[in-house]
Design an enzyme around this catalytic site. Structure first.
Site, PDB file in Angstrom:
ATOM      1  CB  SER A   1       2.364   9.936   5.101  1.00 47.65           C
ATOM      2  OG  SER A   1       3.085   9.010   4.593  1.00 47.65           O
TER       3      SER A   1
ATOM      4  CE  LYS B   1       5.151   7.575   6.800  1.00 48.36           C
ATOM      5  NZ  LYS B   1       4.950   7.578   5.528  1.00 48.36           N
TER       6      LYS B   1
ATOM      7  CE1 TYR C   1       3.809   2.989   7.807  1.00 45.22           C
ATOM      8  CE2 TYR C   1       2.915   2.031   5.588  1.00 45.22           C
ATOM      9  CZ  TYR C   1       3.457   3.102   6.096  1.00 45.22           C
ATOM     10  OH  TYR C   1       3.575   4.057   5.330  1.00 45.22           O
TER      11      TYR C   1
ATOM     12  CE1 TYR D   1       6.623  11.758   3.327  1.00 44.96           C
ATOM     13  CE2 TYR D   1       4.774  13.013   2.282  1.00 44.96           C
ATOM     14  CZ  TYR D   1       5.322  12.071   2.759  1.00 44.96           C
ATOM     15  OH  TYR D   1       4.329  11.201   3.644  1.00 44.96           O
TER      16      TYR D   1
ATOM     17  CB  VAL E   1      -0.418   9.535  -0.871  1.00 46.79           C
ATOM     18  CG1 VAL E   1       1.194   9.883  -1.127  1.00 46.79           C
ATOM     19  CG2 VAL E   1      -0.609   8.321  -0.163  1.00 46.79           C
TER      20      VAL E   1
HETATM   21  N1  LIG Z   1       3.070   9.525   1.618  1.00 44.24           N
HETATM   22  C1  LIG Z   1       2.128   8.929   2.172  1.00 44.24           C
HETATM   23  O1  LIG Z   1       0.932   9.370   2.489  1.00 44.24           O
HETATM   24  C2  LIG Z   1       2.435   7.176   2.037  1.00 44.24           C
HETATM   25  C3  LIG Z   1       1.516   6.459   2.961  1.00 44.24           C
HETATM   26  C4  LIG Z   1       1.286   5.449   2.311  1.00 44.24           C
HETATM   27  N2  LIG Z   1       0.476   4.562   3.124  1.00 44.24           N
HETATM   28  C5  LIG Z   1       2.373   4.430   1.880  1.00 44.24           C
HETATM   29  O2  LIG Z   1       2.901   3.843   2.843  1.00 44.24           O
HETATM   30  O3  LIG Z   1       2.878   4.498   0.847  1.00 44.24           O
END
Ligand SMILES: NC(=O)CC[C@H](N)C(=O)O
Length: 314
Positions: free
Chosen positions: A70, A73, A198, A250, A268
């Site tokens: 993430s 992003k 993605y 988050y 994650v």
């Molecule tokens: N929180 C994350 O890092 C989520 C990224 C992961 N690739 C997902 O879309 O679930």
């Protein structure tokens, strides 16, 4: 104290803090819902600081490579705004933090009337990725690679094929979110192609010094540390840092803003990108996660570094 002695002292202090924070890795858990992430070492902790004089100092397991997940992003958001314009992006995605988890589907239906709340949760990020420039998925991935290589300053930066393929195969939750968004007219691309882009974006792979350099660029109005060239427009760099403060961790964003006060974005994989305005760029990697999906030791490390070096922007 001479400058180089002061710097040496700084290195010693950071090195000690990093090792002190390693105990927290024992309290976290590796993410396994993307099967390929299972292979990470739960004890690993790495930290890099990209400092004003353009050097990167790194500590702990600094040579480990990891995927952004993430953290990507923020990269995708900057790129989508550069390619499609702020107006178009925020016509489709909101700017408000959510108290919910990053993968939430209920929020999309109940709180936001199908407009994802912000670009840092999965619903928002899928929408943002659909607005990266390029006619085909190959063009979009190439665009993403060109941009990330400018940010890391390394022409060889690429995505981890095994992690990308592993996520694509198991991405049914994101698939569901994306189809829902397509049904609502928020996304209009082909969903399988979008997921392909993605998952490659999430699988962008690097070391902690590369991540710290990205933090440095966003912290310094989007300019290259070597040439001063504008890699990201000033207002985009500012916007990205603001999203990092309000939504980057988050439903732990509020607490981190209070306890560290550093614009930060987690993934994650255990990666955290930190960006101190006009200050250091920070790259952290420690894959054992807390219950919010943020790196357990990484969060503690940011709080501790902030207290020790007075890094809070507030
Ligand atoms: N929180 C994350 O890092 C989520 C990224 C992961 N690739 C997902 O879309 O679930």
């Amino acid at each position: 104290m001479a400058l180089h002695e002061e710097f040496r002292q700084f290195e010693i202090e950071v090195g000690q803090i990093v090792e002190e924070m390693r105990v927290f890795t024992e309290e976290g858990k590796i993410a396994t819902y993307i099967p390929e992430l299972r292979h990470a070492d739960p004890d690993a902790l790495a930290c890099a600081l990209y400092t004003k004089n353009g050097t990167c100092v790194s500590f702990g397991d600094k040579d480990r490579k990891f995927t952004l997940q993430s953290v990507s992003k923020v990269v995708a958001l900057a790129l989508a705004v550069m390619d499609s314009g702020e107006e178009q992006v925020f016509d489709k995605v909101g700017m408000e933090p959510t108290g919910g988890p990053f993968y939430s589907i209920t929020r999309l239906e109940l709180t936001s009337r199908s407009k994802p709340l912000n670009p840092m949760i999965n619903a928002g990020a899928l929408t943002v990725t659909s607005m990266i420039g390029g006619r085909t998925e190959t063009e979009k991935v190439e665009r993403l690679l060109r941009f990330i290589r400018e940010l890391t300053g390394d022409d060889t930066t690429t995505y981890d094929r095994a992690v990308a393929a592993s996520e694509l195969k198991t991405a049914d939750h994101n698939r569901a979110l994306a189809y829902l968004l397509k049904g609502e007219g928020v996304i209009d691309s082909d969903i399988e192609s979008l997921l392909d882009v993605y998952t490659k974006q999430c699988a962008l792979s690097m070391r902690c010094c590369d991540l710290a350099r990205i933090g440095f660029i966003f912290g310094h109005e989007g300019r290259s540390p070597e040439t001063g060239e504008q890699i990201v427009p000033v207002p985009v760099a500012r916007m990205v840092k603001t999203f990092m403060v309000t939504c980057g961790m988050y439903n732990e964003s509020g607490e981190l803003a209070i306890k560290a006060g550093i614009p930060a974005k987690s993934g994650v994989s255990g990666a955290i990108l930190g960006s101190v305005p006009n200050g250091m760029g920070i790259g952290v990697y420690s894959p054992a996660l807390n219950e919010k999906g943020n790196s357990r030791a990484g969060v503690e490390l940011l709080k501790r570094l902030s207290r020790h070096f007075s890094l809070s922007i507030f």
